[in-house]
Design a protein around this motif. Structure first.
Motif, short mmCIF file in Angstrom:
data_model
loop_
_atom_site.label_atom_id
_atom_site.label_comp_id
_atom_site.label_asym_id
_atom_site.label_seq_id
_atom_site.Cartn_x
_atom_site.Cartn_y
_atom_site.Cartn_z
N ASP A 172 0.84 -0.98 0.01
CA ASP A 172 0.03 -0.12 0.06
C ASP A 172 0.73 1.22 0.11
O ASP A 172 0.33 2.40 -0.37
N ALA A 256 -16.16 2.53 -11.10
CA ALA A 256 -16.01 2.18 -9.68
C ALA A 256 -14.68 3.50 -9.24
O ALA A 256 -14.19 3.84 -9.88
N THR A 257 -14.83 3.69 -7.73
CA THR A 257 -14.06 4.93 -7.36
C THR A 257 -12.92 4.20 -6.79
O THR A 257 -11.95 5.03 -6.24
N ASP A 258 -13.13 3.32 -5.89
CA ASP A 258 -12.15 2.60 -4.81
C ASP A 258 -11.10 2.03 -5.72
O ASP A 258 -11.05 1.28 -6.38
N ALA A 259 -9.86 2.33 -5.19
CA ALA A 259 -8.65 1.87 -5.84
C ALA A 259 -8.54 0.59 -5.87
O ALA A 259 -8.14 0.14 -6.84
N LYS A 260 -8.68 -0.25 -4.75
CA LYS A 260 -8.64 -1.74 -4.51
C LYS A 260 -9.72 -2.15 -5.59
O LYS A 260 -9.35 -3.26 -6.31
N VAL A 261 -10.70 -1.96 -5.72
CA VAL A 261 -11.81 -2.32 -6.65
C VAL A 261 -11.41 -2.33 -8.14
O VAL A 261 -11.38 -3.27 -8.72
N ASN A 420 -3.39 8.44 -3.40
CA ASN A 420 -4.58 7.90 -4.54
C ASN A 420 -3.78 7.03 -5.16
O ASN A 420 -2.89 7.42 -6.15
N VAL A 422 -4.79 4.91 -7.54
CA VAL A 422 -5.53 4.34 -8.66
C VAL A 422 -4.61 4.30 -10.15
O VAL A 422 -4.60 3.56 -10.79
#
Length: 478
Positions: A172, A256-261, A420, A422
């Protein structure tokens, strides 16, 4: 309103070309915008025995190549810059670096945040990361490790490098740079898909005939012959830039907005890459090396500086990539990249079939996304025929929201400071793409190519055209 960020940047390789050509101009833009203002400092490290004053002079000199600003503004900016001569293998140097960073943290009130930027040769990445950890440079704020490509030169070396870095930093906190992911058009592709329901509905194997990704350059290798001899265009452009562009175009759930998704969808896509046999490599991938031009005025690749006279390294490749996912099974992704082509182009051509007429769109429509702005255009749409005048096939943001003024590195530095992830590359994605690329590289290394095989200023070897012709297709940009 711009919210100011606080951090100490420790740039390993702070005297180098990347730092002066990309990083310092990007930091200056952020300084002028107020994103960086009072609470930041930059420590440049390298083996050269520079003073702070001399380092600041080099920074200001590099800025003058890109900006017409008052030199007083540049001098104020440069007051945040400090230099330390550094040996990456010397533990004492890391302790001195830690003490300097702590002093500057107090002086500029940087919130104990650290950005460790690896603008050095990849062979030093693991060593530096381990020393940052063992010599206690990490602080109570965030500690983010930024790594430039190349991340390994094959799967084995990438695994070894990742293992060394992961001992010192959790995934991370690792930001692997791919500067194409900093380009606004690439960042906007998922938003274009999410905000255009008809377009997104057509983005699958029912309606798409093929997708083409072209990253073309008109220049040769210039002063990068030594690097290219160890890389070649397959490693330099396909394994990272082209694969990441495909990820933006073809991953599921673009809203999708979540980096993990988002990264999970990219991992799923790359995990579905159709494996190649050696025989399929021969059929699906083409390589080339540029010769002189038609007038014999330009150097061939083998005549470039630091290039072997009998080099077998490719300066061009074209290939057909396929996926085994439910969404894209049966759709060829044609990719190509090369040096000394007729023009510089970075583009994605999405070619729809005749079934797209069921959605009210003219059969065989082509949507071209220009990764780098050309003549003020970012998106070209050919052959649009609206079934319902009240619903467009594709819309894109207003000019105020959709511009290419921000440089890729500027955008990525903003993301790093904001946490961020992403627009950075995760290890699981790299593992899948390296595995795929290794199969091609291993096959090529077992054969002797007939190089050079294309004239500078042309579209590459004839086999690149035949690659599509066998499937009844043609390159859109030709």
């Amino acid at each position: 309103m711009v919210k100011e960020k606080s951090a100490i940047f420790i740039i390993f390789g702070g005297s180098g070309d990347l730092a002066h050509r990309k990083l310092y101009p990007s930091l200056f833009r952020l300084y002028k915008s107020g994103f960086l203002k009072d609470h930041f400092a930059v420590i440049g490290t390298a083996r050269r025995p520079w003073s702070d004053d001399y380092f600041r002079e080099t920074v200001i000199t590099s800025l003058k190549d890109y900006f017409d600003d008052d030199e007083d503004v540049m001098k104020e900016f440069a007051k945040h810059f400090y230099y330390q001569s550094h040996d990456v293998n010397d533990s004492e140097h890391y302790i001195a670096l830690k003490n300097l960073a702590a002093k500057l943290d107090d002086q500029f009130d940087c919130g104990h945040n650290r950005v460790y930027y690896m603008a050095i040769a990849p062979r030093f990445f693991g060593t530096v990361a381990e020393h940052i950890n063992s010599e206690g440079l990490k602080t109570s704020g965030y500690n983010r490790l930024v790594i430039e490509k190349p991340f390994g030169r094959d799967l084995d070396s990438a695994c070894e490098l990742n293992g060394n870095i992961s001992k010192a930093f959790p995934e991370d906190d690792i930001y692997r740079i791919d500067h194409y992911l900093g380009k606004e058009m690439v960042q906007d592709i998922p938003h274009i898909r999410a905000n255009n329901p008809t377009f997104e509905k057509a983005m699958n194997n029912k309606y798409v005939s093929n997708i083409q990704v072209t990253l073309a350059e008109s220049l040769g290798v210039e002063d990068r012959g030594g690097y290219y001899e160890t890389a070649g265009v397959l490693r330099d452009m396909v394994q990272n830039h082209i694969m990441q562009i495909i990820g933006a175009v073809a991953s599921d759930e673009p809203d999708a907005t979540d980096a993990k998704v988002i990264h999970q969808h990219k991992c799923d896509l790359f995990g579905s890459l159709k494996e190649l046999t050696p025989e399929q490599v021969d059929k699906s991938f083409v390589r080339g090396q540029y010769d002189t031009d038609k007038l014999g005025e330009k150097k061939s690749y083998r005549e470039e500086d630091k290039v072997a006279s009998d080099s077998e390294i490719e300066t061009f490749t074209a290939g057909k990539i396929e996926f085994e996912s439910k969404r894209w099974s049966g759709v060829p992704f044609y990719v190509r990249s090369g040096k000394r082509l007729p023009d510089k182009q970075s583009r994605v051509d999405i070619v729809f079939n005749d079934k797209v007429a069921d959605l009210g769109i003219r059969a065989n429509t082509v949507v071209t996304l220009l990764i780098e702005q050309i003549d003020g255009q970012s998106i070209l749409i050919n052959g649009i025929n609206y079934k319902d005048s009240g619903q467009d096939f594709i819309k894109f943001p207003e000019e105020a929201e959709f511009n290419h003024a921000r440089e890729a590195y500027e955008s990525l530095i903003i993301d790093i400071l904001s946490g961020n992830r992403v627009h950075f590359t995760l290890w699981d994605e790299l593992r899948s793409t390296w595995k795929y690329i290794d199969t091609i590289r291993e096959r090529w290394d077992s054969q002797t190519p007939e190089f050079p095989n294309y004239i500078s200023g042309t579209m590459g070897p004839d086999a690149a055209e035949m690659l599509l012709e066998r499937d009844g297709n043609t390159w859109i940009w030709d």
